[in-house]
Design a protein around this motif. Structure first.
Motif, PDB file in Angstrom:
ATOM      1  N   LEU A   1      -2.548 -16.343  -3.468  1.00  0.00           N
ATOM      2  CA  LEU A   1      -1.393 -17.240  -3.427  1.00  0.00           C
ATOM      3  C   LEU A   1      -1.521 -18.150  -2.209  1.00  0.00           C
ATOM      4  CD1 LEU A   1       1.418 -18.088  -4.487  1.00  0.00           C
ATOM      5  CD2 LEU A   1       2.393 -16.329  -2.993  1.00  0.00           C
ATOM      6  N   TYR A   2      -1.502 -19.443  -2.458  1.00  0.00           N
ATOM      7  CA  TYR A   2      -1.554 -20.420  -1.366  1.00  0.00           C
ATOM      8  C   TYR A   2      -0.294 -21.278  -1.411  1.00  0.00           C
ATOM      9  CZ  TYR A   2      -2.844 -24.355   1.573  1.00  0.00           C
ATOM     10  OH  TYR A   2      -2.840 -25.310   2.554  1.00  0.00           O
ATOM     11  N   THR A   3       0.472 -21.198  -0.339  1.00  0.00           N
ATOM     12  CA  THR A   3       1.697 -22.004  -0.226  1.00  0.00           C
ATOM     13  C   THR A   3       1.719 -22.735   1.110  1.00  0.00           C
ATOM     14  OG1 THR A   3       2.895 -20.064   0.623  1.00  0.00           O
ATOM     15  CG2 THR A   3       3.036 -20.505  -1.746  1.00  0.00           C
ATOM     16  N   GLY A   4       0.551 -23.207   1.530  1.00  0.00           N
ATOM     17  CA  GLY A   4       0.443 -23.926   2.789  1.00  0.00           C
ATOM     18  C   GLY A   4      -0.239 -23.096   3.862  1.00  0.00           C
ATOM     19  N   GLY A   5      -0.641 -23.759   4.925  1.00  0.00           N
ATOM     20  CA  GLY A   5      -1.314 -23.056   6.001  1.00  0.00           C
ATOM     21  C   GLY A   5      -2.814 -23.142   5.875  1.00  0.00           C
TER      22      GLY A   5
ATOM     23  N   PHE B   1      -0.344 -26.410  -3.953  1.00  0.00           N
ATOM     24  CA  PHE B   1      -0.239 -24.961  -3.847  1.00  0.00           C
ATOM     25  C   PHE B   1      -1.040 -24.339  -5.001  1.00  0.00           C
ATOM     26  CE2 PHE B   1       4.111 -24.865  -1.483  1.00  0.00           C
ATOM     27  CZ  PHE B   1       3.493 -25.465  -0.395  1.00  0.00           C
ATOM     28  N   GLU B   2      -1.286 -23.031  -4.869  1.00  0.00           N
ATOM     29  CA  GLU B   2      -2.122 -22.384  -5.888  1.00  0.00           C
ATOM     30  C   GLU B   2      -1.705 -20.936  -6.086  1.00  0.00           C
ATOM     31  OE1 GLU B   2      -6.847 -21.525  -6.948  1.00  0.00           O
ATOM     32  OE2 GLU B   2      -6.286 -22.811  -5.265  1.00  0.00           O
ATOM     33  N   LEU B   3      -1.702 -20.524  -7.348  1.00  0.00           N
ATOM     34  CA  LEU B   3      -1.506 -19.121  -7.719  1.00  0.00           C
ATOM     35  C   LEU B   3      -2.597 -18.739  -8.711  1.00  0.00           C
ATOM     36  CD1 LEU B   3       0.034 -16.414  -7.919  1.00  0.00           C
ATOM     37  CD2 LEU B   3       1.420 -17.446  -9.731  1.00  0.00           C
ATOM     38  N   THR B   4      -3.410 -17.778  -8.313  1.00  0.00           N
ATOM     39  CA  THR B   4      -4.414 -17.219  -9.213  1.00  0.00           C
ATOM     40  C   THR B   4      -4.102 -15.742  -9.382  1.00  0.00           C
ATOM     41  OG1 THR B   4      -6.087 -18.773  -8.429  1.00  0.00           O
ATOM     42  CG2 THR B   4      -6.866 -16.829  -9.623  1.00  0.00           C
ATOM     43  N   LEU B   5      -3.893 -15.330 -10.613  1.00  0.00           N
ATOM     44  CA  LEU B   5      -3.526 -13.940 -10.911  1.00  0.00           C
ATOM     45  C   LEU B   5      -4.417 -13.450 -12.048  1.00  0.00           C
ATOM     46  CD1 LEU B   5      -1.598 -11.596 -10.278  1.00  0.00           C
ATOM     47  CD2 LEU B   5       0.008 -12.567 -11.924  1.00  0.00           C
TER      48      LEU B   5
ATOM     49  N   LEU C   1       7.364 -24.271  -3.864  1.00  0.00           N
ATOM     50  CA  LEU C   1       7.224 -25.693  -4.215  1.00  0.00           C
ATOM     51  C   LEU C   1       8.539 -26.445  -4.015  1.00  0.00           C
ATOM     52  CD1 LEU C   1       5.045 -25.493  -7.445  1.00  0.00           C
ATOM     53  CD2 LEU C   1       4.415 -26.608  -5.299  1.00  0.00           C
ATOM     54  N   ALA C   2       9.643 -25.772  -4.311  1.00  0.00           N
ATOM     55  CA  ALA C   2      10.940 -26.428  -4.173  1.00  0.00           C
ATOM     56  C   ALA C   2      11.242 -26.798  -2.727  1.00  0.00           C
ATOM     57  CB  ALA C   2      12.036 -25.521  -4.723  1.00  0.00           C
ATOM     58  N   LYS C   3      10.646 -26.080  -1.771  1.00  0.00           N
ATOM     59  CA  LYS C   3      10.907 -26.333  -0.354  1.00  0.00           C
ATOM     60  C   LYS C   3       9.824 -27.202   0.296  1.00  0.00           C
ATOM     61  CE  LYS C   3      13.115 -21.797   0.078  1.00  0.00           C
ATOM     62  NZ  LYS C   3      13.048 -20.467   0.741  1.00  0.00           N
ATOM     63  N   ALA C   4       8.739 -27.439  -0.423  1.00  0.00           N
ATOM     64  CA  ALA C   4       7.610 -28.149   0.177  1.00  0.00           C
ATOM     65  C   ALA C   4       7.814 -29.657   0.090  1.00  0.00           C
ATOM     66  CB  ALA C   4       6.319 -27.760  -0.532  1.00  0.00           C
ATOM     67  N   PRO C   5       7.316 -30.409   1.062  1.00  0.00           N
ATOM     68  CA  PRO C   5       7.366 -31.878   0.965  1.00  0.00           C
ATOM     69  C   PRO C   5       6.488 -32.370  -0.166  1.00  0.00           C
ATOM     70  CG  PRO C   5       6.066 -31.189   2.864  1.00  0.00           C
ATOM     71  CD  PRO C   5       6.717 -29.948   2.331  1.00  0.00           C
TER      72      PRO C   5
END
Length: 250
Positions: free
Chosen positions: A122-126, A98-102, A88-92
């Protein structure tokens, strides 16, 4: 000297000696009370949602029996949350959320082992998220984790398992493409216990998101000797074998 004076002098001497004894006696140190263990605090499920991220973390019941394991699960969740925060710190600022499901779930609960599976998305783009699975194999009697490489230490054994998993996959579906070596060699498994408390099989993840189980009877020769007796149909050890009966007296 009169008898009265002698008696008074004797009393004075006795009091002086008693006072010296009290001053010479060392002070008794207070007995330290044993420290009380901190009360167990169950990990709390997490659900957070804002414009930038969605986070969902859930824990299984029964962790109060294994506080040390609970701490490891919380530490794992914190580490995965740190990965999300770093992305998140690097994302525009206008990026898709983004999403984290654990999700932690109990996969086995037996006297020999308590197994917890952590399924992650884990979703961090794409285009798609990245799924992964982590298995925690807890030994209650030793209060520690068991690693897959400790149970199956020989690399050649893992190679044989790789071949068995490929064969089982083809048997289940003739149209299923063979997994690549890297995916099939993931050293992750979930034990399945029978009613007698022995391992009836180990379930290994496949590239397609499913599972393939290798029977316990096929695994006995691959596992470390210390764990061979845990598996179904394992040969009885010499120290556990019944003593021979005494010959009948004619």
């Amino acid at each position: 000297m009169s008898r009265l004076s002698i008696a008074v002098l004797g009393c004075v001497v006795a009091l002086a000696l008693a006072s010296c004894d009290r001053e010479a006696a060392p002070a008794t140190a207070p007995v330290a009370k044993p420290a009380q263990p901190a009360p167990f605090v169950a990990p709390q499920d997490v659900f957070e949602r804002d414009a930038r991220a969605i986070v969902g973390i859930s824990y299984p019941p029964g962790l109060e029996r294994y506080p040390a394991l609970a701490k490891l699960l919380v530490a794992h969740a914190q580490a995965r949350r740190a990965v999300l925060d770093g992305a998140l710190a690097k994302a525009p600022s206008n990026a898709a959320p983004f999403e984290l499901t654990l999700r932690f779930s109990t996969a086995a609960d037996a006297p020999r082992m308590f197994a917890v599976v952590a399924d992650e998305e884990l979703y961090t783009g794409g285009a798609t998220s990245r799924p992964s699975r982590t298995v925690f194999l807890w030994l209650p009697a030793q209060n520690r984790l068991l690693t897959p490489d400790e149970m199956i230490p020989d690399p050649a054994a893992w190679s044989r398992l790789h071949a068995d998993i490929r064969k089982l996959q083809r048997q289940e579906s003739a149209s299923l493409s063979a997994p690549d070596a890297e995916g099939a060699m993931q050293r992750v498994f979930v034990p399945r216990f029978n009613s007698a408390g022995r391992i009836a099989g180990l379930r290994f993840p496949t590239d397609g998101g499913g599972e393939v189980e290798v029977a316990g009877s096929d695994l006995k020769s691959l596992v470390a000797p210390a764990y061979a007796a845990w598996f179904e149909d394992a040969p009885m050890s010499a120290d556990a074998a019944p003593a021979p009966s005494a010959p009948a007296t004619p």
